[in-house]
Motif scaffolding. Structure first.
Motif, short mmCIF file in Angstrom:
data_model
loop_
_atom_site.label_atom_id
_atom_site.label_comp_id
_atom_site.label_asym_id
_atom_site.label_seq_id
_atom_site.Cartn_x
_atom_site.Cartn_y
_atom_site.Cartn_z
N ARG A 175 20.66 44.93 23.84
CA ARG A 175 21.54 44.57 24.50
C ARG A 175 22.03 43.06 24.51
NH1 ARG A 175 20.68 48.52 29.43
NH2 ARG A 175 21.90 50.53 28.55
N SER A 176 20.97 42.24 24.58
CA SER A 176 20.79 40.88 24.66
C SER A 176 21.36 40.25 23.31
CB SER A 176 19.70 40.22 24.96
OG SER A 176 19.54 38.83 24.87
N THR A 177 21.07 41.01 22.22
CA THR A 177 21.65 40.42 20.91
C THR A 177 23.04 40.78 20.77
OG1 THR A 177 19.54 41.22 19.70
CG2 THR A 177 21.45 41.24 18.88
N PHE A 178 23.47 42.05 21.53
CA PHE A 178 24.78 42.03 21.45
C PHE A 178 25.85 41.09 22.29
CE2 PHE A 178 28.69 43.82 23.54
CZ PHE A 178 29.41 44.02 22.46
N LYS A 179 25.22 40.74 23.45
CA LYS A 179 25.71 39.62 24.44
C LYS A 179 25.86 38.49 23.75
CE LYS A 179 24.46 42.20 28.59
NZ LYS A 179 23.55 42.31 29.74
N GLN A 180 25.05 38.01 22.78
CA GLN A 180 24.99 36.91 22.16
C GLN A 180 26.08 36.54 21.12
OE1 GLN A 180 20.96 36.35 20.31
NE2 GLN A 180 19.97 36.23 22.46
N GLY A 181 26.67 37.70 20.92
CA GLY A 181 27.74 37.99 20.14
C GLY A 181 27.45 37.74 18.36
N ALA A 182 26.13 37.95 18.03
CA ALA A 182 25.71 38.00 16.81
C ALA A 182 26.45 39.23 15.97
CB ALA A 182 24.15 38.02 16.64
#
Length: 171
Positions: A25-32
């Motif tokens: 989820r954190s990866t998604f939230k970073q916008g990558a």
């Protein structure tokens, strides 16, 4: 940061899963995952995974389900067709779609912009564990989402193949 793939080994405990899901989820939230480059890389990775490892995948499918060469041939074709379609249409799918603006807002222009939802859970069944794991990943990645994959415990050979190969081909 760059997204990283997390494959859970057979020895992983249920207690480890929430942290792994949060990392995805954190990866998604970073916008990558929003960029065309990331999406196309994942799609090409899934395509390459199937093409380059077809014999190993087939052997796992035969060991788990007694699949025949013919059955794997059609499953493989289906997966590769989905990958090819997503790769060829990704630019178009990501493009904003023009929409009419109300007359009182003129000279405004309006459009619909397709946005990813976030993190997708894919639960693969026992009877087509490779196909029904990879095909939903195609859609999830094309849409710019991250994914958590739970392969079938009833197809251990195919689950091990996915756990081994996915980190080599996708983020």
């Amino acid at each position: 940061g760059q997204p990283r793939n997390k494959c859970v080994s057979e020895a992983a405990t249920i207690a480890q899963l929430p942290a792994m899901v949060e990392e995805v989820r954190s990866t998604f939230k970073q916008g990558a995952t929003r960029s065309y480059a990331w999406r196309i890389q994942q799609l090409r990775g899934l395509q390459a995974l199937v093409i380059e490892n077809t014999d190993e995948i087939f052997e796992a499918a035969r060991a788990d389900c007694g699949k025949t060469n013919a059955e794997w041939f059609f499953e493989r074709k289906s997966i590769l067709a989905d990958c090819a379609l997503a790769i060829s249409q990704l630019h178009r799918w990501m493009r904003p779609v023009h929409a009419a603006s109300p007359f009182w807002m003129q000279p405004a222009t309006s459009y619909t912009l397709h946005e990813p939802f976030g993190t997708v859970l894919v639960v693969a069944p026992w009877n087509y564990p490779i196909t029904l794991a990879i095909q939903p990943l195609v859609g999830a990645f094309a849409a710019g989402n991250t994914a958590v994959l739970k392969p079938s415990e009833l197809a251990p050979h195919q689950s091990r193949v996915l756990a081994k190969l996915l980190p080599q081909y996708i983020d």
